[in-house]
Design a protein around this motif. Structure first.
Motif, PDB file in Angstrom:
ATOM      1  N   ASP A 124      -7.174 -22.601 -23.909  1.00 56.89           N
ATOM      2  CA  ASP A 124      -5.723 -22.784 -23.866  1.00 56.89           C
ATOM      3  C   ASP A 124      -5.286 -24.163 -24.352  1.00 56.89           C
ATOM      4  N   ASN A 125      -6.204 -25.125 -24.412  1.00 55.24           N
ATOM      5  CA  ASN A 125      -5.809 -26.462 -24.869  1.00 55.24           C
ATOM      6  C   ASN A 125      -5.997 -26.653 -26.374  1.00 55.24           C
ATOM      7  N   ILE A 126      -6.303 -25.577 -27.105  1.00 58.93           N
ATOM      8  CA  ILE A 126      -6.431 -25.685 -28.553  1.00 58.93           C
ATOM      9  C   ILE A 126      -5.054 -26.001 -29.135  1.00 58.93           C
ATOM     10  N   THR A 127      -5.007 -26.810 -30.175  1.00 59.22           N
ATOM     11  CA  THR A 127      -3.721 -27.121 -30.793  1.00 59.22           C
ATOM     12  C   THR A 127      -3.357 -26.045 -31.806  1.00 59.22           C
ATOM     13  N   ALA A 128      -2.063 -25.897 -32.042  1.00 58.45           N
ATOM     14  CA  ALA A 128      -1.611 -24.892 -33.005  1.00 58.45           C
ATOM     15  C   ALA A 128      -2.155 -25.198 -34.391  1.00 58.45           C
ATOM     16  N   GLY A 129      -2.335 -26.475 -34.707  1.00 62.45           N
ATOM     17  CA  GLY A 129      -2.863 -26.855 -36.017  1.00 62.45           C
ATOM     18  C   GLY A 129      -4.278 -26.378 -36.249  1.00 62.45           C
ATOM     19  N   GLU A 130      -5.008 -26.111 -35.153  1.00 65.71           N
ATOM     20  CA  GLU A 130      -6.358 -25.593 -35.282  1.00 65.71           C
ATOM     21  C   GLU A 130      -6.373 -24.077 -35.463  1.00 65.71           C
ATOM     22  N   CYS A 131      -5.205 -23.475 -35.371  1.00 65.40           N
ATOM     23  CA  CYS A 131      -5.064 -22.025 -35.534  1.00 65.40           C
ATOM     24  C   CYS A 131      -4.206 -21.783 -36.772  1.00 65.40           C
ATOM     25  N   CYS A 240      11.043 -33.591 -30.642  1.00 65.78           N
ATOM     26  CA  CYS A 240      10.052 -33.912 -29.616  1.00 65.78           C
ATOM     27  C   CYS A 240      10.055 -35.406 -29.307  1.00 65.78           C
ATOM     28  N   THR A 241       9.501 -35.757 -28.143  1.00 59.82           N
ATOM     29  CA  THR A 241       9.271 -37.158 -27.818  1.00 59.82           C
ATOM     30  C   THR A 241       8.112 -37.691 -28.658  1.00 59.82           C
ATOM     31  N   GLU A 242       8.046 -38.992 -28.796  1.00 56.88           N
ATOM     32  CA  GLU A 242       6.940 -39.596 -29.547  1.00 56.88           C
ATOM     33  C   GLU A 242       5.602 -39.280 -28.895  1.00 56.88           C
ATOM     34  N   GLU A 243       5.583 -39.262 -27.564  1.00 50.30           N
ATOM     35  CA  GLU A 243       4.341 -38.959 -26.850  1.00 50.30           C
ATOM     36  C   GLU A 243       3.875 -37.540 -27.153  1.00 50.30           C
ATOM     37  N   MET A 244       4.822 -36.620 -27.205  1.00 51.45           N
ATOM     38  CA  MET A 244       4.470 -35.234 -27.510  1.00 51.45           C
ATOM     39  C   MET A 244       3.928 -35.126 -28.935  1.00 51.45           C
ATOM     40  N   LEU A 245       4.566 -35.768 -29.866  1.00 48.98           N
ATOM     41  CA  LEU A 245       4.097 -35.721 -31.252  1.00 48.98           C
ATOM     42  C   LEU A 245       2.693 -36.308 -31.372  1.00 48.98           C
ATOM     43  N   ALA A 246       2.440 -37.375 -30.631  1.00 45.59           N
ATOM     44  CA  ALA A 246       1.124 -38.023 -30.681  1.00 45.59           C
ATOM     45  C   ALA A 246       0.038 -37.140 -30.085  1.00 45.59           C
ATOM     46  N   SER A 247       0.411 -36.205 -29.211  1.00 42.63           N
ATOM     47  CA  SER A 247      -0.595 -35.354 -28.562  1.00 42.63           C
ATOM     48  C   SER A 247      -1.208 -34.348 -29.528  1.00 42.63           C
ATOM     49  N   GLY A 248      -0.503 -34.037 -30.608  1.00 43.80           N
ATOM     50  CA  GLY A 248      -1.015 -33.078 -31.579  1.00 43.80           C
ATOM     51  C   GLY A 248      -0.778 -31.630 -31.200  1.00 43.80           C
TER      52      GLY A 248
END
Length: 841
Positions: A124-131, A240-248
């Motif tokens: 569940d912690n996979i990022t959308a960019g990895e899909c 999004c917040t900067e923190e959210m964007l940084a999370s990937g």
């Protein structure tokens, strides 16, 4: 009926039209003049909006029925898309049945119902960019056009109406598609304005530029969360917040524009597309198609409907009423907490389902009639590539037989140079998909194993008749064309069967034609098919399913090879390259032989990109080196034939051959694009046999007779024991120097344990040559010190059929878990660790 230009058709005023300035609906829907209504007005008619106060809050809650229902005009989150309108969402892409959404299923994996395709067992912690989204290189494969963004469908439909490409009668077919534009017609519209270069992905422009439709309701967030006002700069529409964007993590969960003069005015392009579709359908079929989307899709309000919403992570305002504006304005809580949820039985607009709706065929050559009467060909011409000397379009043919996983958005990962570091923009590896193959292919280490590991079938698996493979007795080069003794070191120095009459030559004896590379047989089949496909009965002359399945009968293939390459008692051939800027007699572009600058030191071994250190070691088999993995190459049209000596597969590991670079027609991205010629041969063979015997020979190799039971058990596979690599975690690794064999199996590469278990041999049904490695241990091996010279000994093929061979029964299909896997979830950590090491060099 005439329509205005796009500027008029999509004059998208950045405001939600109030009732006082709305055009009269009846007048608008009876419009027959030369203009399309403004798209915002169309959305407000197809999706009538409720009234809000100056804060964006709903003023009055009314009953929602099919004939009288209102939607949220202050739209700030996609969280409730697909649910009842009272939750503030709009219909999803799947609800409006946008044909080219290429949706992921609701199978319990992350991000269901989106274009992001995650493995079924992804955490569940996979990022959308990895899909990745499905980005195909051909419209003719099983996934068709792949994901075409909805704004492209909107722009194409708008422009097609303006340009009168199709009549209303052609655009709609109520019996089959009700009030939707016929998918095949929409596809033609898209390709009219966004053509594809066959073999390449289509680079669709974003919605905010004229080329992408100039969609005015995007409000991109390029200036950051604190600047929600014009002028807007390129970026996603999610703020999004900067923190959210940084999370990937997936930015799709962040709200749309919610402050400033355009707060709440974001609209999905698929909603705009659906609104235009409703408008046109009502004009074409007013007695069947109503003026609102809900009237045309009443099932959306059914209480027992399985919804198409996609799970969201934990959000900051989850404690507030799900039907309140405050809830809708929540931001994702960090650290990211997400639950994929359970599988749902939801019909989605998958790429495969859409492809089945398209009446399109692969491009073909024109075959001239052989008589003065009109030609009538029973078989299709081979698809050709006009940018490759009108040679067969191998990418298309291969994709039909061996469909691939979705390619990462930027393309396959690559190093900046041989032995260099990974290019930062190309770090995403493709995600394995069931029943498909790897689009980013770097090594033959996983050939013959589960496709999820990253390999393709071997020549043994595809039943290439001139392979003459060595048996599997734990010796070096097991299953390869090199027949080594059990104590051999230099695999490349071990002889091939009847490959003993000089360079690029195989002997013909009473035992048959000796080993020839697959590109030779491939060229013979191609040449003969092109010359007789309209004049001979290829189906009956080439195939006999009872004896040869979907493969060409061996005597027929012998006949073709001798016809085109026979020279007395030998078969002689050229390498599969350009010679003096023109294709050789066996030319096959997907070898990517020795490209510059990676191979400028004479270090490469045919299509294998060895480091200079590996090449200088002298005893390391070139096949252990990776295929092209350095991306763009420096391409020159012609080079002096003696300027760049390259070792290539036709001459073995010790012979030198001059090489000419590919034409400047191909300044393309080649990383991971090598494809074995035996696969092209198998794909072409299957393409022909599928035309002849469609009920017996499936279009995809895994569904064909040869694919039954494929890779069910690694200890019965045709995979070759690998050497130790300098980094056992990365598929493009180089062999270890000094040379070590077998692999230690502490990473992703196969060794004795994975491929043999506790046995000293394995049953992989096929005929083998056992002159140097005997199947029967009681028979002494010949005392032969064979080397790969022109005087290499000729030896007879001693076949070792297994019980499966005798009965024609395929091995039973069983599930087995390999000890290591390339880019499977259980080894992602190993791969990422390897990538980290590269970055720290």
């Amino acid at each position: 009926m005439k329509f205005s230009s796009l500027a008029t058709a999509l004059a998208l005023a950045p405001a939600v039209a109030s009732a006082s300035r709305m055009l009269n609906e009846t007048a608008m829907l009876n419009e027959t003049a030369s203009t399309l209504p403004e798209i915002n007005d169309l959305m407000n008619i197809a999706f009538p909006m409720w009234e809000v106060n100056d804060k964006g809050e709903r003023k009055k809650i009314t009953e929602c029925t099919v004939d009288a229902c209102e939607w949220n005009p202050f739209y700030v989150t996609k969280r409730y898309d697909g649910l009842h309108p009272d939750f503030g969402g709009h219909p999803s892409d799947n609800d409006v049945k946008y044909a080219f959404f290429a949706s992921s299923p609701y199978a319990g994996q992350p991000y269901p119902g989106t274009p992001h395709h995650c493995p079924p067992d992804a955490p569940d912690n996979i990022t959308a960019g990895e899909c990745p989204k499905i980005a195909t290189t051909s419209d003719y494969g099983p996934e068709g056009p792949g994901h075409v963004p909805p704004h492209i469908g909107l722009a194409s439909l708008t422009w097609a109406v303006r340009d009168e490409l199709f009549s209303m009668e052609e655009m709609f077919d109520y019996d089959n598609y009700e009030c939707r534009v016929v998918p095949n017609v929409l596809f033609q519209m898209v390709r009219n304005y966004y053509p594809r270069i066959e073999g390449e992905k289509v680079d669709y422009p974003p919605p905010i530029v004229p080329e992408g439709g100039d969609f005015q309701y995007e409000f991109p967030s390029g200036r950051g969360l604190e600047n929600q006002e014009p002028p807007y700069e390129p970026g996603p529409p999610h703020w999004c917040t900067e923190e959210m964007l940084a999370s990937g993590h997936w930015d799709g969960v962040c709200p749309y524009i919610f402050e400033g003069p355009d707060a709440g005015k974001y609209r999905h392009p698929h909603i705009a597309y659906a609104a235009l579709e409703v408008y046109l359908a009502n004009m074409a079929m007013p007695d069947k198609c109503a003026t609102t989307w809900l009237q045309n899709n009443p099932g959306f309000l059914d209480e027992d409907r399985v919804t198409t919403d996609t799970p969201f992570p934990v959000m900051t305002n989850d404690k507030d009423d799900a039907k309140s504006l405050k809830n809708w304005l929540g931001q994702p809580v960090l650290p990211w907490t997400y639950d994929s949820g359970d599988a749902r039985d939801v019909e989605v607009m998958s790429a495969e389902a859409t492809r089945a709706l398209l009446d399109i065929a692969a491009p073909t050559t024109t075959v001239a009639p052989t008589t003065t009467t009109e030609s009538s060909c029973a078989l299709q011409p081979i698809p050709t590539n006009p940018d490759d000397f009108d040679e067969p379009h191998w990418e298309t043919i291969l994709e039909l037989a061996f469909p691939t996983w979705a390619t990462p958005a930027n393309g396959c990962p690559r190093l900046d140079a041989l032995g260099g570091t990974i290019v930062p923009e190309y770090t995403t590896f493709p995600v394995p998909e069931e029943g498909k193959f790897n689009p980013c292919y770097y090594t033959k280490a996983f050939a013959g194993l589960d496709p999820k590991l990253g390999g393709f079938p071997t020549p043994i698996d595809t039943k290439y008749q001139y392979e003459y493979a060595a048996p599997f007795q734990k010796q070096p080069g097991d299953g390869s064309t090199h027949h080594c003794t059990l104590d051999a070191v230099d695999i490349g120095a071990c002889p091939k069967f009847q490959n003993d009459c000089g360079k690029d030559c195989a002997s013909i004896t009473e035992k048959g034609i000796g080993h020839i590379p697959p590109f030779v047989a491939l060229a013979a089949i191609k040449n003969e098919y092109n010359s007789i496909s309209c004049t001979a009965d290829i189906c009956s002359e080439w195939f006999d399913f009872e004896t040869s399945g979907c493969n060409i009968q061996p005597p027929k293939l012998d006949e073709l090879v001798i016809k085109y390459f026979g020279d007395g008692e030998t078969i002689k051939f050229q390498p599969p390259i350009l010679i003096d800027g023109k294709p050789s007699s066996t030319y096959y572009r997907l070898e990517y032989l020795g490209e510059s600058p990676a191979c400028d030191d004479g270090n490469c071994r045919g299509p294998h990109y060895c480091s200079k250190e590996v090449a200088d070691e002298g005893v390391i088999w070139g096949d252990f080196c990776p295929y092209v993995h350095t991306g763009e190459c420096e391409m020159r049209d012609v080079m002096e034939r003696a300027a760049l000596p390259i070792l290539y597969m036709g001459g073995g590991n010790k012979g030198m051959s001059p090489f000419n670079h590919f034409s400047v027609k191909y300044p393309r991205d080649n990383s991971g694009q090598y494809r074995h010629p035996h696969l092209a041969l198998a794909a072409l063979e299957l393409w022909i046999s599928n035309q002849c015997m469609p009920d017996k020979c499936a279009a995809q190799w895994l569904d064909s007779p040869n694919g039954q039971g494929y890779a069910a058990d690694s200890t019965k596979s045709t995979a070759i024991v690998w050497a130790e690599m300098d980094n056992n975690a990365l598929p493009w690794s180089q062999p270890m120097v000094p040379y070590q064999w077998p692999n230690s199996e502490d990473g992703i590469f196969p060794g004795h344990t994975m491929l043999y278990g506790d046995s000293d041999s394995k049953e992989a049904p096929a005929p083998y040559v056992t002159e140097f490695v005997n199947v029967n241990p009681d028979i002494a091996e010949p005392a032969t010190d064979a080397t790969a010279t022109d005087e290499a000994p000729t030896y007879a093929p001693t076949y070792a059929p297994t019980k499966d061979d005798a009965t024609d029964d395929a091995p039973a299909t069983t599930k087995s878990e390999p000890s290591s896997a390339w880019l499977m979830p259980n080894t992602v950590a190993v791969v990422l660790a390897g990538l980290a090491c590269i970055f720290m060099m």
